[in-house]
Design a protein around this motif. Sequence first.
Motif, PDB file in Angstrom:
ATOM      1  N   SER A 133       5.637 -26.998  23.328  1.00 33.95           N
ATOM      2  CA  SER A 133       6.696 -27.986  23.103  1.00 33.95           C
ATOM      3  C   SER A 133       6.319 -29.347  23.663  1.00 33.95           C
ATOM      4  O   SER A 133       5.536 -29.456  24.624  1.00 33.95           O
ATOM      5  CB  SER A 133       7.995 -27.520  23.762  1.00 33.95           C
ATOM      6  N   ARG A 146       4.965 -21.266  25.573  1.00 33.37           N
ATOM      7  CA  ARG A 146       5.353 -20.694  24.288  1.00 33.37           C
ATOM      8  C   ARG A 146       4.841 -21.559  23.137  1.00 33.37           C
ATOM      9  O   ARG A 146       4.958 -22.774  23.174  1.00 33.37           O
ATOM     10  CB  ARG A 146       6.881 -20.618  24.232  1.00 33.37           C
ATOM     11  N   THR A 174       5.029 -23.425  19.823  1.00 32.10           N
ATOM     12  CA  THR A 174       6.120 -23.980  19.024  1.00 32.10           C
ATOM     13  C   THR A 174       5.636 -24.672  17.750  1.00 32.10           C
ATOM     14  O   THR A 174       6.446 -25.126  16.944  1.00 32.10           O
ATOM     15  CB  THR A 174       6.941 -24.989  19.849  1.00 32.10           C
ATOM     16  N   HIS A 175       4.315 -24.762  17.566  1.00 28.63           N
ATOM     17  CA  HIS A 175       3.796 -25.440  16.377  1.00 28.63           C
ATOM     18  C   HIS A 175       2.397 -24.935  16.054  1.00 28.63           C
ATOM     19  O   HIS A 175       1.636 -24.547  16.944  1.00 28.63           O
ATOM     20  CB  HIS A 175       3.742 -26.956  16.610  1.00 28.63           C
TER      21      HIS A 175
END
Length: 251
Positions: A189, A207, A209-210
């Motif tokens: 993020s 995490r 995210t893209h």
Amino acid sequence: MNEVSAATAQSVTKGVASSNVYMRSQPSTSGKVVDRVYKGDSVQILGSSSGWYKIKTSSGKQGYASSKLITPSNGSSNNSGNNSGSNSGNNSGSNSGNSGTTTPSTNASVEKVISAGMKYLGTPYEFGSNRSSTKTFDCSAFVRRAFMDGAKITLPSNSRTQGQYVKDKGTAVTNVNQLKRGDLVFFMSYKGSSASAYAGLDKSKQRITHVAIYLGDNKLLHTYSKESGGVLVGSFGDSWKNRFLYGGSVL
């Protein structure tokens, strides 16, 4: 040593790469990439350790590769390369009809995926887009479609499971300089525009995210917002590099 158990002379001593795989300095995805073995390449298996083989390439380089991607071949097994000379079948295509000269075929697959993705330039962005539609995409749906169209590979449906798919193949690298054209790249993020916003973060715990497709030359093929115009080719600049977690090959 119990880290790597030596293969016996009568046991597995040869193998064939069932997919493209990075060869690492240690039996771990954290090991430095020392070489790349391509699908169809023959290797010597020197030992094994917890899901990894210690291998030696035809050029003499040694390192570790995921045992999921190296198929052992005893002299009497179904890989007929040892006795009949069909190892030279790489030129005739008798044993590895789809490999031939492995590097060009791999490059061709990469270019087909990228060409497939380029067809969707300008397609509008929609978070949580319908995976069966090409009218809109979010980042992972776009990547999934490019690989379906270009390589007939169906990736998982979201960026986190796509990231795990790359890790399971043993091709993940955390150094931007080790990325290859056509690799998937994964990001965390947005925390801020400066590198200091990411200082001290344990990126292994962040995490995903893209996801994007790396084109080489500091370019990304991806989609991330309606405001940006949907699918585009953009710069892999510092704002993205600050968020970079890892990348790797699917092919």
